[in-house]
Design a protein around this motif. Structure first.
Motif: not given
Length: 479
Positions: A462-479
């Motif tokens: 019983r109970g509730l679960r909130v799941v947050v999925r976010v992108p992992a930061w990679t070296t390509q994101d810095k470009r």
């Protein structure tokens, strides 16, 4: 556009058919020509052997008899001369023809017949001359010439060309029908889409002049219908974008406009508290509660309008030069420490578990945004899970994303309400007073805006679960 596409496909099909038909026809004519020449060449060699025997024996009866039978069977004329060029036997060959004289002269010089320089074609001469020398080695005793009829061979070539032509036109007709059907299959949905876009664009408010000018500055290539569809889509996108922006701006302006009178009303109510008699105290408290709740709703609407705007967060905080990534361990640990007193007051436990997550793991979302998302999940858990419940925050990596779950073993919600928790203003049946029903909607908008997602699931048993999925930061994101 359909006619142009059909024309292009038919032209390509015609070129393909022609590219196959012409070589096939030429090959067929060449083969039939070589067949005729080779067969008559073999016959001329046979007559050469007979002529050699006749020259040796001086008896030409067998040679003449064979020539007559051959003429009766094939209709071809045959002529035999000796080494001096005198006729030994002639069955239908015009001996005064310059071409005949030239070929016999070549043969008596021990030069064998050569294949014709070109294939037979309709309209060519009705005869073909083939001459071979009589004798062996360098001893030439005469020559044999066959005037072969080309009529049957030309008829065969014409029949073959007729068959090839019929098959080519049939194939072209099939290709044309296929092109029409293919064009309808390809362009049908696009034409319907174009009509729908034009209808929708006409029903939308006209975009502002600046937006329209920016959209019209694009130049497209291709058929007019495709360019028109692209321009209509640009106009529709501009109108929809401006309409959505206007709607969000209306929500923000309305909330701002109401906040000032609402704040003034709250101050007046507070100033009137000491003048309220005992019998009106309950009504006064309910009124103050509703004013506070309305203020919370307005604050939630403002946050939701900001979260649903593509550049809303930066626009709402122009002076906040925040990085676009953060350390997930740092943010989660900070939020757990911040909410620990609230969980203690609610008689609940709060823990965190890092599932093999490195200390330097970064996520592609600003830390302030992740703070707001986690605040919504932890706030709901502390308020609605119930006393004695335990809440656990778990972090794990899944492919190129980081998964953060806030799960409790509290009262939970019914399955019928589970999918509605992220809807605006929806509050479950077990929710306590004081909420606005906007928290999870804001969290979903923030997560989606930064390439992630948020879901609400049931926790077993019983109970509730909130799941947050976010992108992992990679070296390509810095470009």
């Amino acid at each position: 556009m359909r006619n142009r596409l059909v024309a292009i496909l038919v032209i390509m099909a015609a070129l393909t058919v022609a590219g196959l038909a012409f070589p096939l026809g030429a090959s067929s004519a060449t083969g039939r020509t070589q067949e005729l020449w080779f067969s008559r060449y073999v016959d001329a060699e046979w007559f050469g052997d007979l002529a050699a025997e006749a020259i040796t024996s001086g008896n030409t009866e067998s040679l003449v008899l064979a020539m007559r039978r051959y003429h009766d069977l094939y209709g071809d004329a045959v002529m035999v001369v000796d080494s001096a060029g005198r006729e030994m036997a002639n069955l239908g060959v015009p001996s005064d023809d310059p071409a005949v004289i030239a070929m016999l002269t070549e043969a008596r010089r021990n030069r064998h017949a050569r294949q014709p320089p070109h294939r037979l074609r309709p309209g060519d001469p009705e005869t073909m001359l083939i001459a071979v020398p009589v004798g062996r080695g360098v001893r030439i005793e005469g020559a044999v010439l066959i005037e072969a009829s080309t009529g049957e061979a030309i008829e065969d070539i014409e029949d073959g060309l007729a068959v090839i032509t019929i098959l080519s036109w049939t194939a072209l007709a099939v290709f044309a029908i296929a092109a029409v059907l293919l064009s309808r299959w390809i362009l049908g949905p696009m034409m319907r889409l174009s009509s729908s876009v034009r209808y929708l664009t006409a029903s939308l408010p006209r975009p502002a002049a600046t937006v329209t000018a920016g959209a019209m500055q694009r130049h497209y290539s291709g058929p007019p219908e495709v360019r028109m569809l692209a321009q209509s889509f640009d106009s529709m996108a501009s109108a929809v974008t401006e309409s959505v922006d206007a709607q969000r701006q209306l929500v923000a302006d309305t909330a701002h406009a109401i906040r000032n009178p609402l704040a003034a009303l709250a101050i007046r109510l507070e100033s009137l508290e000491r003048f309220i008699p005992e019998e009106g105290a309950a009504a006064y408290r309910r009124t103050s509660y509703q004013v506070d709740r309305l203020s919370s709703v307005l604050d939630g609407l403002l946050r939701l309008a900001v979260a649903e705007t593509p550049t809303g967060f930066a626009a709402a905080h122009p002076d906040g030069d925040w990085p676009s990534e953060c350390s997930v361990r740092h943010v989660v640990t900070d939020r757990v420490d911040e909410w620990q007193p609230a969980f203690d007051a609610a008689e609940m436990t709060l823990g965190v578990h890092f599932s093999s997550v490195p200390d330097d793991l970064m996520v592609a979302i600003p830390g302030q945004v992740l703070d707001q998302i986690l605040d919504v999940a932890l706030s709901n858990s502390s308020r609605y899970a119930g006393a004695g419940a335990a809440t656990r925050v778990t972090i794990e990596t899944v492919e190129k994303h980081v998964r953060i779950s806030v799960a409790d073993n509290g009262v939970g919600v019914s399955p019928a309400e589970l999918d509605q928790l992220v809807n605006r203003f929806f509050r479950g049946a077990s929710a306590s007073a004081g909420g606005t029903g906007l928290g999870l909607s804001i969290a979903v908008a923030l997560a989606t805006q930064h390439g992630g997602d948020l879901s609400v699931e049931s926790e077993e048993p019983r109970g509730l679960r909130v799941v947050v999925r976010v992108p992992a930061w990679t070296t390509q994101d810095k470009r």
